[in-house]
Enzyme design. Structure first.
Site, PDB file in Angstrom:
ATOM      1  N   LYS A 278       0.843  -1.203   0.000  1.00 58.43           N
ATOM      2  CA  LYS A 278       0.000   0.000   0.000  1.00 58.43           C
ATOM      3  C   LYS A 278       0.878   1.252   0.000  1.00 58.43           C
ATOM      4  O   LYS A 278       2.008   1.207   0.475  1.00 58.43           O
ATOM      5  CB  LYS A 278      -0.874   0.015   1.264  1.00 58.43           C
ATOM      6  CG  LYS A 278      -2.020  -0.963   1.255  1.00 58.43           C
ATOM      7  CD  LYS A 278      -2.854  -0.804   2.515  1.00 58.43           C
ATOM      8  CE  LYS A 278      -3.984  -1.825   2.557  1.00 58.43           C
ATOM      9  NZ  LYS A 278      -4.990  -1.631   1.501  1.00 58.43           N
ATOM     10  N   ARG A 352     -10.309 -11.487   1.877  1.00 64.63           N
ATOM     11  CA  ARG A 352     -11.121 -12.587   1.326  1.00 64.63           C
ATOM     12  C   ARG A 352     -10.370 -13.905   1.391  1.00 64.63           C
ATOM     13  O   ARG A 352     -10.975 -14.972   1.482  1.00 64.63           O
ATOM     14  CB  ARG A 352     -11.560 -12.226  -0.097  1.00 64.63           C
ATOM     15  CG  ARG A 352     -10.422 -12.014  -1.057  1.00 64.63           C
ATOM     16  CD  ARG A 352     -10.834 -11.250  -2.307  1.00 64.63           C
ATOM     17  NE  ARG A 352     -10.907  -9.794  -2.088  1.00 64.63           N
ATOM     18  CZ  ARG A 352     -11.253  -8.915  -3.027  1.00 64.63           C
ATOM     19  NH1 ARG A 352     -11.583  -9.322  -4.239  1.00 64.63           N
ATOM     20  NH2 ARG A 352     -11.304  -7.622  -2.755  1.00 64.63           N
TER      21      ARG A 352
HETATM   22  N1  BES Z   1      -8.186  -3.765   4.299  1.00 64.70           N
HETATM   23  C1  BES Z   1      -8.280  -3.382   2.943  1.00 64.70           C
HETATM   24  C2  BES Z   1      -9.552  -2.596   2.622  1.00 64.70           C
HETATM   25  C3  BES Z   1      -9.568  -1.169   3.105  1.00 64.70           C
HETATM   26  C4  BES Z   1      -8.885  -0.199   2.404  1.00 64.70           C
HETATM   27  C5  BES Z   1     -10.296  -0.820   4.201  1.00 64.70           C
HETATM   28  C6  BES Z   1      -8.932   1.110   2.835  1.00 64.70           C
HETATM   29  C7  BES Z   1     -10.352   0.496   4.627  1.00 64.70           C
HETATM   30  C8  BES Z   1      -9.660   1.458   3.944  1.00 64.70           C
HETATM   31  C9  BES Z   1      -8.286  -4.616   2.053  1.00 64.70           C
HETATM   32  O1  BES Z   1      -7.494  -5.661   2.491  1.00 64.70           O
HETATM   33  C10 BES Z   1      -7.736  -4.189   0.735  1.00 64.70           C
HETATM   34  O2  BES Z   1      -6.594  -3.825   0.686  1.00 64.70           O
HETATM   35  N2  BES Z   1      -8.567  -4.220  -0.290  1.00 64.70           N
HETATM   36  C11 BES Z   1      -8.164  -3.794  -1.569  1.00 64.70           C
HETATM   37  C12 BES Z   1      -8.767  -4.736  -2.577  1.00 64.70           C
HETATM   38  C13 BES Z   1      -8.228  -4.533  -3.964  1.00 64.70           C
HETATM   39  C14 BES Z   1      -6.776  -4.935  -4.030  1.00 64.70           C
HETATM   40  C15 BES Z   1      -9.048  -5.350  -4.927  1.00 64.70           C
HETATM   41  C16 BES Z   1      -8.657  -2.371  -1.782  1.00 64.70           C
HETATM   42  O3  BES Z   1      -9.760  -2.050  -1.358  1.00 64.70           O
HETATM   43  O4  BES Z   1      -7.910  -1.583  -2.329  1.00 64.70           O
HETATM   44 MN    MN Z   2      -5.488  -5.449   1.862  1.00 65.86          MN
END
Ligand code: BES
Ligand code: MN
Ligand code: ZN
Length: 497
Positions: A278, A352
Protein backbone atom coordinates in the site's frame (compact mmCIF):
# COMPACT_ATOMS: atom_id res chain seq x y z
CA UNK A 1 -21.80 3.20 35.43
CA UNK A 2 -25.04 2.22 37.08
CA UNK A 3 -28.43 2.89 35.58
CA UNK A 4 -31.82 3.17 37.26
CA UNK A 5 -35.38 3.95 36.36
CA UNK A 6 -37.30 6.35 38.61
CA UNK A 7 -40.89 7.55 38.81
CA UNK A 8 -40.31 10.30 41.43
CA UNK A 9 -41.09 13.94 40.74
CA UNK A 10 -38.13 15.98 39.52
CA UNK A 11 -38.17 18.64 42.22
CA UNK A 12 -37.80 16.05 44.99
CA UNK A 13 -35.06 13.94 43.33
CA UNK A 14 -32.02 13.56 45.58
CA UNK A 15 -29.42 13.63 42.82
CA UNK A 16 -26.38 15.71 41.83
CA UNK A 17 -27.99 16.90 38.61
CA UNK A 18 -31.31 16.98 36.75
CA UNK A 19 -31.11 16.84 32.96
CA UNK A 20 -33.93 18.30 30.88
CA UNK A 21 -34.14 19.23 27.23
CA UNK A 22 -34.63 22.57 25.55
CA UNK A 23 -35.80 22.75 21.96
CA UNK A 24 -34.40 25.01 19.31
CA UNK A 25 -36.46 28.20 19.00
CA UNK A 26 -36.52 28.42 22.77
CA UNK A 27 -39.31 25.99 23.56
CA UNK A 28 -39.08 23.89 26.68
CA UNK A 29 -39.62 20.16 26.91
CA UNK A 30 -42.40 19.18 29.37
CA UNK A 31 -39.81 18.37 32.07
CA UNK A 32 -37.98 21.66 31.49
CA UNK A 33 -41.29 23.50 31.79
CA UNK A 34 -41.98 21.66 35.05
CA UNK A 35 -38.59 22.71 36.44
CA UNK A 36 -39.20 26.25 35.25
CA UNK A 37 -42.36 26.26 37.33
CA UNK A 38 -40.60 24.69 40.34
CA UNK A 39 -37.85 27.33 40.16
CA UNK A 40 -40.08 30.35 39.50
CA UNK A 41 -38.96 30.94 35.95
CA UNK A 42 -35.20 30.22 36.16
CA UNK A 43 -35.20 28.17 32.95
CA UNK A 44 -37.21 30.69 30.95
CA UNK A 45 -34.85 33.47 32.09
CA UNK A 46 -31.73 31.80 30.62
CA UNK A 47 -33.59 30.99 27.42
CA UNK A 48 -34.75 34.61 27.18
CA UNK A 49 -31.19 35.73 27.88
CA UNK A 50 -29.97 33.72 24.89
CA UNK A 51 -27.70 31.52 27.05
CA UNK A 52 -29.09 28.40 25.37
CA UNK A 53 -30.67 28.12 21.94
CA UNK A 54 -31.51 24.41 21.92
CA UNK A 55 -29.00 23.46 19.25
CA UNK A 56 -28.41 19.68 19.49
CA UNK A 57 -25.60 18.97 21.93
CA UNK A 58 -25.58 22.40 23.55
CA UNK A 59 -25.28 22.20 27.36
CA UNK A 60 -25.87 24.75 30.10
CA UNK A 61 -25.58 24.11 33.84
CA UNK A 62 -27.69 26.09 36.33
CA UNK A 63 -26.65 25.86 39.97
CA UNK A 64 -28.36 25.96 43.36
CA UNK A 65 -31.83 27.03 42.38
CA UNK A 66 -34.55 27.47 44.96
CA UNK A 67 -37.49 25.13 44.68
CA UNK A 68 -35.67 21.89 43.82
CA UNK A 69 -33.55 19.43 45.78
CA UNK A 70 -30.82 18.90 43.19
CA UNK A 71 -27.87 21.34 43.29
CA UNK A 72 -27.61 21.37 39.49
CA UNK A 73 -29.77 21.45 36.41
CA UNK A 74 -28.31 20.61 33.03
CA UNK A 75 -30.23 22.12 30.13
CA UNK A 76 -29.60 20.09 27.01
CA UNK A 77 -30.19 21.33 23.46
CA UNK A 78 -32.16 18.72 21.52
CA UNK A 79 -32.98 20.36 18.15
CA UNK A 80 -36.18 21.62 16.57
CA UNK A 81 -39.36 20.56 18.35
CA UNK A 82 -40.97 17.66 16.51
CA UNK A 83 -38.04 17.54 14.10
CA UNK A 84 -35.36 16.07 16.33
CA UNK A 85 -33.47 13.38 14.39
CA UNK A 86 -31.64 10.31 15.63
CA UNK A 87 -28.39 12.12 14.87
CA UNK A 88 -29.52 15.10 16.99
CA UNK A 89 -30.50 12.76 19.80
CA UNK A 90 -27.15 10.94 19.66
CA UNK A 91 -25.23 14.23 19.57
CA UNK A 92 -27.20 15.57 22.53
CA UNK A 93 -27.00 12.52 24.77
CA UNK A 94 -23.29 12.08 24.05
CA UNK A 95 -22.71 15.73 24.96
CA UNK A 96 -24.83 15.23 28.10
CA UNK A 97 -22.70 12.33 29.31
CA UNK A 98 -19.45 14.18 28.65
CA UNK A 99 -20.69 17.36 30.35
CA UNK A 100 -21.95 15.46 33.39
CA UNK A 101 -18.73 13.49 33.69
CA UNK A 102 -16.69 16.69 33.86
CA UNK A 103 -19.12 18.66 36.02
CA UNK A 104 -18.48 17.11 39.42
CA UNK A 105 -21.95 15.56 39.42
CA UNK A 106 -21.61 11.87 40.12
CA UNK A 107 -25.27 11.08 39.79
CA UNK A 108 -27.88 12.46 37.44
CA UNK A 109 -31.54 12.01 36.61
CA UNK A 110 -32.55 12.62 33.03
CA UNK A 111 -35.91 13.26 31.39
CA UNK A 112 -35.38 12.41 27.75
CA UNK A 113 -37.85 9.61 26.97
CA UNK A 114 -40.48 12.31 26.41
CA UNK A 115 -38.61 13.97 23.52
CA UNK A 116 -40.47 13.66 20.21
CA UNK A 117 -38.25 11.56 17.97
CA UNK A 118 -40.16 10.29 14.95
CA UNK A 119 -41.72 6.94 15.80
CA UNK A 120 -39.04 5.93 18.33
CA UNK A 121 -40.46 4.62 21.60
CA UNK A 122 -39.54 5.91 25.04
CA UNK A 123 -37.63 2.68 25.65
CA UNK A 124 -35.61 3.26 22.45
CA UNK A 125 -34.57 6.69 23.68
CA UNK A 126 -33.64 5.30 27.09
CA UNK A 127 -31.63 2.50 25.49
CA UNK A 128 -29.86 4.87 23.13
CA UNK A 129 -29.03 7.26 25.97
CA UNK A 130 -27.49 4.46 28.04
CA UNK A 131 -25.52 3.30 25.00
CA UNK A 132 -24.30 6.80 24.21
CA UNK A 133 -23.37 7.37 27.85
CA UNK A 134 -21.18 4.27 27.88
CA UNK A 135 -19.46 5.16 24.62
CA UNK A 136 -19.09 8.87 25.53
CA UNK A 137 -17.12 7.97 28.64
CA UNK A 138 -14.68 5.64 26.83
CA UNK A 139 -11.10 6.94 26.83
CA UNK A 140 -8.18 5.32 25.07
CA UNK A 141 -5.36 5.18 27.64
CA UNK A 142 -3.51 1.93 26.98
CA UNK A 143 -0.38 3.50 25.47
CA UNK A 144 -0.46 6.99 27.02
CA UNK A 145 2.09 7.55 29.78
CA UNK A 146 0.01 10.18 31.59
CA UNK A 147 -3.59 9.40 32.46
CA UNK A 148 -5.27 11.95 34.67
CA UNK A 149 -8.41 10.26 35.93
CA UNK A 150 -11.43 12.52 36.46
CA UNK A 151 -11.76 13.14 40.19
CA UNK A 152 -15.52 12.91 40.42
CA UNK A 153 -16.72 10.97 37.40
CA UNK A 154 -20.37 10.30 36.67
CA UNK A 155 -21.32 6.92 38.09
CA UNK A 156 -25.11 6.83 38.25
CA UNK A 157 -27.67 7.79 35.64
CA UNK A 158 -31.40 7.47 36.22
CA UNK A 159 -34.23 7.74 33.74
CA UNK A 160 -37.59 9.22 34.60
CA UNK A 161 -40.62 7.28 33.44
CA UNK A 162 -44.22 6.50 34.32
CA UNK A 163 -45.02 3.51 36.50
CA UNK A 164 -46.08 1.64 33.34
CA UNK A 165 -42.69 2.28 31.70
CA UNK A 166 -40.48 0.78 34.39
CA UNK A 167 -40.22 -2.76 33.01
CA UNK A 168 -39.50 -1.65 29.44
CA UNK A 169 -37.10 1.08 30.54
CA UNK A 170 -35.28 -1.34 32.84
CA UNK A 171 -34.66 -3.71 29.96
CA UNK A 172 -33.69 -0.77 27.76
CA UNK A 173 -30.95 0.44 30.11
CA UNK A 174 -29.56 -3.08 30.47
CA UNK A 175 -29.42 -3.52 26.70
CA UNK A 176 -28.10 -0.04 25.96
CA UNK A 177 -25.33 -0.27 28.54
CA UNK A 178 -24.32 -3.78 27.43
CA UNK A 179 -24.25 -2.75 23.77
CA UNK A 180 -22.23 0.35 24.68
CA UNK A 181 -19.71 -1.76 26.60
CA UNK A 182 -19.53 -4.18 23.67
CA UNK A 183 -18.79 -1.24 21.38
CA UNK A 184 -16.10 -0.01 23.76
CA UNK A 185 -14.43 -3.43 23.74
CA UNK A 186 -14.48 -3.34 19.94
CA UNK A 187 -13.10 0.20 19.95
CA UNK A 188 -10.30 -0.63 22.36
CA UNK A 189 -9.17 -3.63 20.31
CA UNK A 190 -9.40 -1.55 17.14
CA UNK A 191 -7.43 1.36 18.59
CA UNK A 192 -4.58 -0.77 19.94
CA UNK A 193 -1.54 -0.59 17.65
CA UNK A 194 -0.45 -3.49 15.49
CA UNK A 195 2.60 -4.17 17.62
CA UNK A 196 0.38 -4.87 20.63
CA UNK A 197 -2.79 -6.19 19.03
CA UNK A 198 -1.34 -9.17 17.14
CA UNK A 199 -3.16 -12.39 16.20
CA UNK A 200 -1.80 -13.89 19.43
CA UNK A 201 -3.16 -10.93 21.42
CA UNK A 202 -6.60 -11.35 19.84
CA UNK A 203 -6.48 -15.05 20.69
CA UNK A 204 -5.80 -14.09 24.32
CA UNK A 205 -8.83 -11.81 24.24
CA UNK A 206 -10.93 -14.71 22.98
CA UNK A 207 -9.63 -16.92 25.79
CA UNK A 208 -10.39 -14.18 28.30
CA UNK A 209 -14.00 -13.89 27.09
CA UNK A 210 -14.29 -17.64 27.64
CA UNK A 211 -12.93 -17.24 31.16
CA UNK A 212 -15.19 -14.32 32.02
CA UNK A 213 -18.41 -16.05 30.96
CA UNK A 214 -19.43 -19.63 31.73
CA UNK A 215 -21.70 -19.42 28.69
CA UNK A 216 -18.75 -18.86 26.33
CA UNK A 217 -16.35 -21.61 25.25
CA UNK A 218 -13.24 -20.55 23.36
CA UNK A 219 -10.93 -22.62 21.21
CA UNK A 220 -7.81 -21.35 19.45
CA UNK A 221 -6.29 -23.09 16.44
CA UNK A 222 -2.60 -22.59 15.66
CA UNK A 223 -0.97 -22.74 12.23
CA UNK A 224 -0.21 -26.48 12.45
CA UNK A 225 -3.88 -27.21 13.13
CA UNK A 226 -4.96 -24.95 10.27
CA UNK A 227 -2.48 -26.71 8.01
CA UNK A 228 -4.07 -29.99 9.03
CA UNK A 229 -7.48 -28.62 8.00
CA UNK A 230 -6.11 -27.55 4.63
CA UNK A 231 -6.49 -23.80 5.12
CA UNK A 232 -3.98 -23.03 2.39
CA UNK A 233 -5.51 -19.69 1.53
CA UNK A 234 -5.49 -18.28 5.06
CA UNK A 235 -1.99 -19.60 5.76
CA UNK A 236 -0.60 -18.10 2.54
CA UNK A 237 -1.39 -14.61 3.89
CA UNK A 238 0.24 -15.34 7.23
CA UNK A 239 3.40 -16.77 5.63
CA UNK A 240 4.67 -13.25 4.93
CA UNK A 241 4.55 -12.32 8.60
CA UNK A 242 6.57 -13.33 11.66
CA UNK A 243 3.46 -13.31 13.84
CA UNK A 244 1.75 -16.70 13.73
CA UNK A 245 -1.84 -16.76 12.49
CA UNK A 246 -4.64 -17.83 14.83
CA UNK A 247 -8.19 -18.98 14.32
CA UNK A 248 -10.41 -18.44 17.32
CA UNK A 249 -13.92 -19.69 17.93
CA UNK A 250 -16.07 -18.40 20.76
CA UNK A 251 -19.22 -20.44 21.25
CA UNK A 252 -21.96 -18.74 23.23
CA UNK A 253 -24.69 -21.13 24.35
CA UNK A 254 -27.98 -19.62 25.45
CA UNK A 255 -30.40 -21.19 23.02
CA UNK A 256 -30.52 -24.89 23.83
CA UNK A 257 -30.27 -27.11 20.76
CA UNK A 258 -31.09 -24.41 18.19
CA UNK A 259 -28.75 -23.94 15.24
CA UNK A 260 -26.36 -21.05 15.88
CA UNK A 261 -25.81 -17.74 14.21
CA UNK A 262 -22.14 -17.73 13.20
CA UNK A 263 -20.34 -14.38 13.11
CA UNK A 264 -17.08 -14.45 11.16
CA UNK A 265 -14.86 -11.39 11.73
CA UNK A 266 -11.85 -10.38 9.65
CA UNK A 267 -8.93 -10.11 12.06
CA UNK A 268 -6.11 -8.60 9.99
CA UNK A 269 -4.11 -6.99 12.79
CA UNK A 270 -2.09 -5.03 10.24
CA UNK A 271 -2.53 -4.85 6.48
CA UNK A 272 0.46 -3.36 4.65
CA UNK A 273 -0.82 -4.92 1.44
CA UNK A 274 1.94 -7.51 1.22
CA UNK A 275 4.06 -7.48 -1.97
CA UNK A 276 1.28 -5.36 -3.53
CA UNK A 277 2.37 -2.80 -0.95
CA UNK A 278 0.00 0.00 0.00
CA UNK A 279 1.10 3.65 -0.34
CA UNK A 280 2.58 5.17 2.84
CA UNK A 281 0.06 7.97 3.61
CA UNK A 282 -2.49 6.81 6.12
CA UNK A 283 -1.12 3.29 6.24
CA UNK A 284 -1.22 3.39 10.06
CA UNK A 285 -5.01 3.09 9.74
CA UNK A 286 -4.56 -0.47 8.53
CA UNK A 287 -4.20 -1.41 12.20
CA UNK A 288 -8.00 -1.13 12.02
CA UNK A 289 -8.18 -4.02 9.57
CA UNK A 290 -9.22 -6.27 12.46
CA UNK A 291 -12.35 -4.25 13.28
CA UNK A 292 -14.59 -6.99 11.89
CA UNK A 293 -13.19 -9.34 14.48
CA UNK A 294 -13.43 -6.62 17.13
CA UNK A 295 -17.17 -6.34 16.43
CA UNK A 296 -17.47 -10.10 16.93
CA UNK A 297 -15.74 -9.83 20.33
CA UNK A 298 -17.99 -6.91 21.26
CA UNK A 299 -21.14 -8.72 20.17
CA UNK A 300 -20.25 -11.94 22.00
CA UNK A 301 -19.52 -9.96 25.17
CA UNK A 302 -22.86 -8.11 24.90
CA UNK A 303 -24.82 -11.29 24.24
CA UNK A 304 -23.11 -13.05 27.16
CA UNK A 305 -23.67 -10.12 29.53
CA UNK A 306 -27.36 -10.04 28.65
CA UNK A 307 -27.61 -13.83 28.72
CA UNK A 308 -29.66 -13.81 25.53
CA UNK A 309 -31.61 -17.00 24.68
CA UNK A 310 -29.81 -17.79 21.42
CA UNK A 311 -26.73 -19.67 20.24
CA UNK A 312 -23.99 -17.56 18.68
CA UNK A 313 -20.57 -18.65 17.47
CA UNK A 314 -17.82 -16.09 16.83
CA UNK A 315 -15.17 -17.21 14.36
CA UNK A 316 -12.09 -15.03 14.00
CA UNK A 317 -9.35 -15.72 11.47
CA UNK A 318 -6.41 -13.52 12.37
CA UNK A 319 -3.16 -12.72 10.59
CA UNK A 320 -0.90 -9.88 9.48
CA UNK A 321 -0.35 -9.02 5.81
CA UNK A 322 3.24 -7.90 5.24
CA UNK A 323 5.81 -7.94 2.44
CA UNK A 324 8.50 -10.56 3.00
CA UNK A 325 10.65 -13.02 1.12
CA UNK A 326 8.15 -15.71 1.99
CA UNK A 327 5.02 -13.65 1.29
CA UNK A 328 2.45 -14.31 -1.43
CA UNK A 329 3.52 -12.97 -4.82
CA UNK A 330 1.14 -11.76 -7.53
CA UNK A 331 0.43 -14.78 -9.70
CA UNK A 332 0.82 -17.29 -6.88
CA UNK A 333 -1.89 -19.93 -6.71
CA UNK A 334 -3.11 -21.34 -3.41
CA UNK A 335 -5.62 -24.06 -2.50
CA UNK A 336 -8.38 -23.15 -0.07
CA UNK A 337 -9.87 -25.45 2.57
CA UNK A 338 -12.86 -25.91 0.24
CA UNK A 339 -10.46 -27.36 -2.37
CA UNK A 340 -10.95 -24.44 -4.75
CA UNK A 341 -7.77 -22.89 -6.17
CA UNK A 342 -7.18 -19.14 -6.12
CA UNK A 343 -4.85 -17.07 -8.27
CA UNK A 344 -3.58 -14.20 -6.13
CA UNK A 345 -3.36 -11.31 -8.58
CA UNK A 346 -3.15 -8.72 -5.82
CA UNK A 347 -1.73 -9.64 -2.42
CA UNK A 348 -3.60 -6.69 -0.91
CA UNK A 349 -6.91 -8.49 -1.44
CA UNK A 350 -5.98 -10.65 1.55
CA UNK A 351 -9.16 -10.30 3.61
CA UNK A 352 -11.12 -12.59 1.33
CA UNK A 353 -8.22 -15.08 1.40
CA UNK A 354 -8.44 -15.53 5.15
CA UNK A 355 -12.24 -15.25 5.26
CA UNK A 356 -12.88 -17.94 2.66
CA UNK A 357 -11.24 -20.60 4.82
CA UNK A 358 -12.98 -19.32 7.96
CA UNK A 359 -16.32 -19.46 6.11
CA UNK A 360 -15.67 -23.06 5.04
CA UNK A 361 -14.70 -23.85 8.63
CA UNK A 362 -18.06 -22.40 9.77
CA UNK A 363 -19.91 -25.28 8.08
CA UNK A 364 -19.00 -27.50 11.02
CA UNK A 365 -21.30 -25.52 13.33
CA UNK A 366 -24.33 -26.46 11.21
CA UNK A 367 -25.28 -22.78 11.14
CA UNK A 368 -28.73 -21.26 10.90
CA UNK A 369 -27.06 -18.16 9.47
CA UNK A 370 -23.50 -17.00 8.82
CA UNK A 371 -22.64 -13.30 8.80
CA UNK A 372 -19.14 -12.15 8.04
CA UNK A 373 -18.00 -8.70 9.09
CA UNK A 374 -14.94 -7.26 7.38
CA UNK A 375 -13.07 -4.09 6.52
CA UNK A 376 -12.89 -5.62 3.09
CA UNK A 377 -12.71 -2.94 0.40
CA UNK A 378 -11.76 0.69 -0.03
CA UNK A 379 -14.39 0.68 -2.78
CA UNK A 380 -17.24 0.50 -0.25
CA UNK A 381 -16.06 3.85 1.13
CA UNK A 382 -16.28 5.31 -2.37
CA UNK A 383 -19.80 3.91 -2.75
CA UNK A 384 -21.32 4.57 0.69
CA UNK A 385 -18.91 6.77 2.65
CA UNK A 386 -18.77 6.35 6.40
CA UNK A 387 -22.52 6.58 7.00
CA UNK A 388 -23.64 3.06 6.25
CA UNK A 389 -22.22 -0.44 6.10
CA UNK A 390 -22.27 -2.34 2.79
CA UNK A 391 -24.42 -5.48 2.82
CA UNK A 392 -24.42 -8.44 0.45
CA UNK A 393 -26.26 -11.72 0.92
CA UNK A 394 -27.21 -14.96 -0.76
CA UNK A 395 -30.61 -14.89 0.93
CA UNK A 396 -32.96 -11.91 0.67
CA UNK A 397 -34.87 -12.67 3.87
CA UNK A 398 -31.58 -12.47 5.75
CA UNK A 399 -30.61 -9.26 3.95
CA UNK A 400 -33.99 -7.75 4.85
CA UNK A 401 -33.55 -8.73 8.52
CA UNK A 402 -30.17 -7.03 8.62
CA UNK A 403 -31.52 -3.89 6.94
CA UNK A 404 -34.33 -3.82 9.51
CA UNK A 405 -31.91 -4.38 12.40
CA UNK A 406 -29.83 -1.52 11.03
CA UNK A 407 -32.81 0.82 11.00
CA UNK A 408 -33.99 -0.35 14.42
CA UNK A 409 -30.58 0.26 16.00
CA UNK A 410 -29.73 3.24 13.80
CA UNK A 411 -26.49 1.44 12.90
CA UNK A 412 -27.58 1.19 9.32
CA UNK A 413 -26.65 -1.03 6.41
CA UNK A 414 -27.37 -0.73 2.67
CA UNK A 415 -27.53 -3.59 0.23
CA UNK A 416 -25.36 -4.02 -2.85
CA UNK A 417 -26.08 -6.69 -5.50
CA UNK A 418 -23.98 -9.82 -5.92
CA UNK A 419 -25.69 -10.93 -9.12
CA UNK A 420 -24.17 -13.66 -11.27
CA UNK A 421 -23.39 -10.99 -13.87
CA UNK A 422 -20.44 -9.90 -11.74
CA UNK A 423 -18.99 -13.36 -11.12
CA UNK A 424 -17.12 -13.51 -14.45
CA UNK A 425 -14.87 -10.68 -13.28
CA UNK A 426 -13.18 -13.29 -11.09
CA UNK A 427 -12.32 -15.62 -14.00
CA UNK A 428 -8.72 -16.86 -14.01
CA UNK A 429 -6.79 -18.65 -16.77
CA UNK A 430 -4.79 -20.61 -14.22
CA UNK A 431 -6.98 -21.26 -11.17
CA UNK A 432 -10.63 -21.73 -10.24
CA UNK A 433 -10.84 -18.01 -9.56
CA UNK A 434 -8.77 -14.86 -9.18
CA UNK A 435 -8.74 -13.01 -5.89
CA UNK A 436 -9.57 -9.65 -7.53
CA UNK A 437 -12.14 -8.65 -10.13
CA UNK A 438 -10.68 -5.55 -11.75
CA UNK A 439 -11.48 -1.94 -11.02
CA UNK A 440 -15.25 -2.00 -11.51
CA UNK A 441 -17.57 -2.79 -8.59
CA UNK A 442 -14.75 -3.67 -6.20
CA UNK A 443 -16.98 -4.27 -3.17
CA UNK A 444 -19.38 -6.41 -5.18
CA UNK A 445 -16.66 -8.64 -6.66
CA UNK A 446 -15.21 -9.09 -3.15
CA UNK A 447 -18.69 -10.24 -2.08
CA UNK A 448 -18.88 -12.49 -5.15
CA UNK A 449 -15.57 -14.08 -4.17
CA UNK A 450 -16.89 -14.89 -0.68
CA UNK A 451 -20.18 -16.16 -2.11
CA UNK A 452 -18.28 -19.06 -3.67
CA UNK A 453 -17.50 -20.36 -0.19
CA UNK A 454 -20.95 -19.91 1.33
CA UNK A 455 -23.17 -21.99 -0.92
CA UNK A 456 -24.10 -24.40 1.88
CA UNK A 457 -25.76 -21.89 4.23
CA UNK A 458 -27.67 -18.61 4.58
CA UNK A 459 -25.00 -15.97 4.43
CA UNK A 460 -24.59 -12.24 4.58
CA UNK A 461 -21.48 -10.12 4.26
CA UNK A 462 -21.04 -6.74 5.96
CA UNK A 463 -18.30 -4.54 4.48
CA UNK A 464 -17.46 -2.13 7.30
CA UNK A 465 -14.40 -0.46 5.73
CA UNK A 466 -16.22 2.90 5.88
CA UNK A 467 -17.97 2.58 9.22
CA UNK A 468 -15.53 0.84 11.58
CA UNK A 469 -13.36 3.83 12.36
CA UNK A 470 -13.09 7.60 11.99
CA UNK A 471 -10.09 9.25 10.36
CA UNK A 472 -8.66 12.72 10.91
CA UNK A 473 -8.64 14.56 14.22
CA UNK A 474 -11.22 12.24 15.77
CA UNK A 475 -9.28 9.17 14.61
CA UNK A 476 -10.59 6.16 16.47
CA UNK A 477 -12.63 2.99 16.18
CA UNK A 478 -16.41 3.47 16.28
CA UNK A 479 -17.54 0.13 17.70
CA UNK A 480 -19.81 -0.40 14.70
CA UNK A 481 -21.50 -2.67 13.76
CA UNK A 482 -21.98 -4.08 17.29
CA UNK A 483 -25.40 -2.35 17.65
CA UNK A 484 -26.54 -3.74 14.30
CA UNK A 485 -25.43 -7.29 15.12
CA UNK A 486 -26.94 -7.30 18.61
CA UNK A 487 -30.19 -5.90 17.20
CA UNK A 488 -30.25 -8.61 14.57
CA UNK A 489 -29.97 -11.22 17.33
CA UNK A 490 -32.60 -9.50 19.52
CA UNK A 491 -35.03 -9.35 16.58
CA UNK A 492 -34.36 -12.99 15.81
CA UNK A 493 -35.11 -13.96 19.41
CA UNK A 494 -38.31 -11.93 19.34
CA UNK A 495 -39.42 -13.51 16.06
CA UNK A 496 -38.91 -16.97 17.54
CA UNK A 497 -41.16 -15.95 20.45
N1 BES B 1 -8.19 -3.77 4.30
C1 BES B 1 -8.28 -3.38 2.94
C2 BES B 1 -9.55 -2.60 2.62
C3 BES B 1 -9.57 -1.17 3.10
C4 BES B 1 -8.88 -0.20 2.40
C5 BES B 1 -10.30 -0.82 4.20
C6 BES B 1 -8.93 1.11 2.84
C7 BES B 1 -10.35 0.50 4.63
C8 BES B 1 -9.66 1.46 3.94
C9 BES B 1 -8.29 -4.62 2.05
O1 BES B 1 -7.49 -5.66 2.49
C10 BES B 1 -7.74 -4.19 0.73
O2 BES B 1 -6.59 -3.83 0.69
N2 BES B 1 -8.57 -4.22 -0.29
C11 BES B 1 -8.16 -3.79 -1.57
C12 BES B 1 -8.77 -4.74 -2.58
C13 BES B 1 -8.23 -4.53 -3.96
C14 BES B 1 -6.78 -4.93 -4.03
C15 BES B 1 -9.05 -5.35 -4.93
C16 BES B 1 -8.66 -2.37 -1.78
O3 BES B 1 -9.76 -2.05 -1.36
O4 BES B 1 -7.91 -1.58 -2.33
MN1 MN C 1 -5.49 -5.45 1.86
ZN1 ZN D 1 -7.21 -5.81 4.51
Amino acid sequence: MQYFVTTDALASQATDCLVVAVYQDGEMSPAAAQLDEDTRGAVQRVIDGGDITGKPGQTLFLHHLDGIESPRILLLGIGKKGKTTENDFNTATTAMAQALNESGAQSAVCCLAEIELGSRSGAWKVRQTALNTETALYRYTHTKSENKPIEKPLNTLSFVGEETDTAAFGQAVDQGAAIGRGMNLARELGNLPGNICTPTYLAEQAVSLGERFDSVTTTVLDEAQMEELGMGSLLSVSRGSREPAKLMTMEYKGGGDAKPVVLVGKGLTFDAGGISLKPAPGMDEMKYDMCGSASVFGTIQTVAELGLPINVVGVVPSSENLPDGDANKPGDIVTSMAGKTIEILNTDAEGRLILCDALTYSERFDPDTVIDIATLTGAVIVALGSVTTGLMANNQTLADSLIKAGNDSYDRTWQLPIWDDYQQQLDSNFADMANVGGKEAGSVTAGCFLSRFTEKFNWAHLDIAGTAWNSGKAKGATGRPVPLLVQFLLNKIEAQG
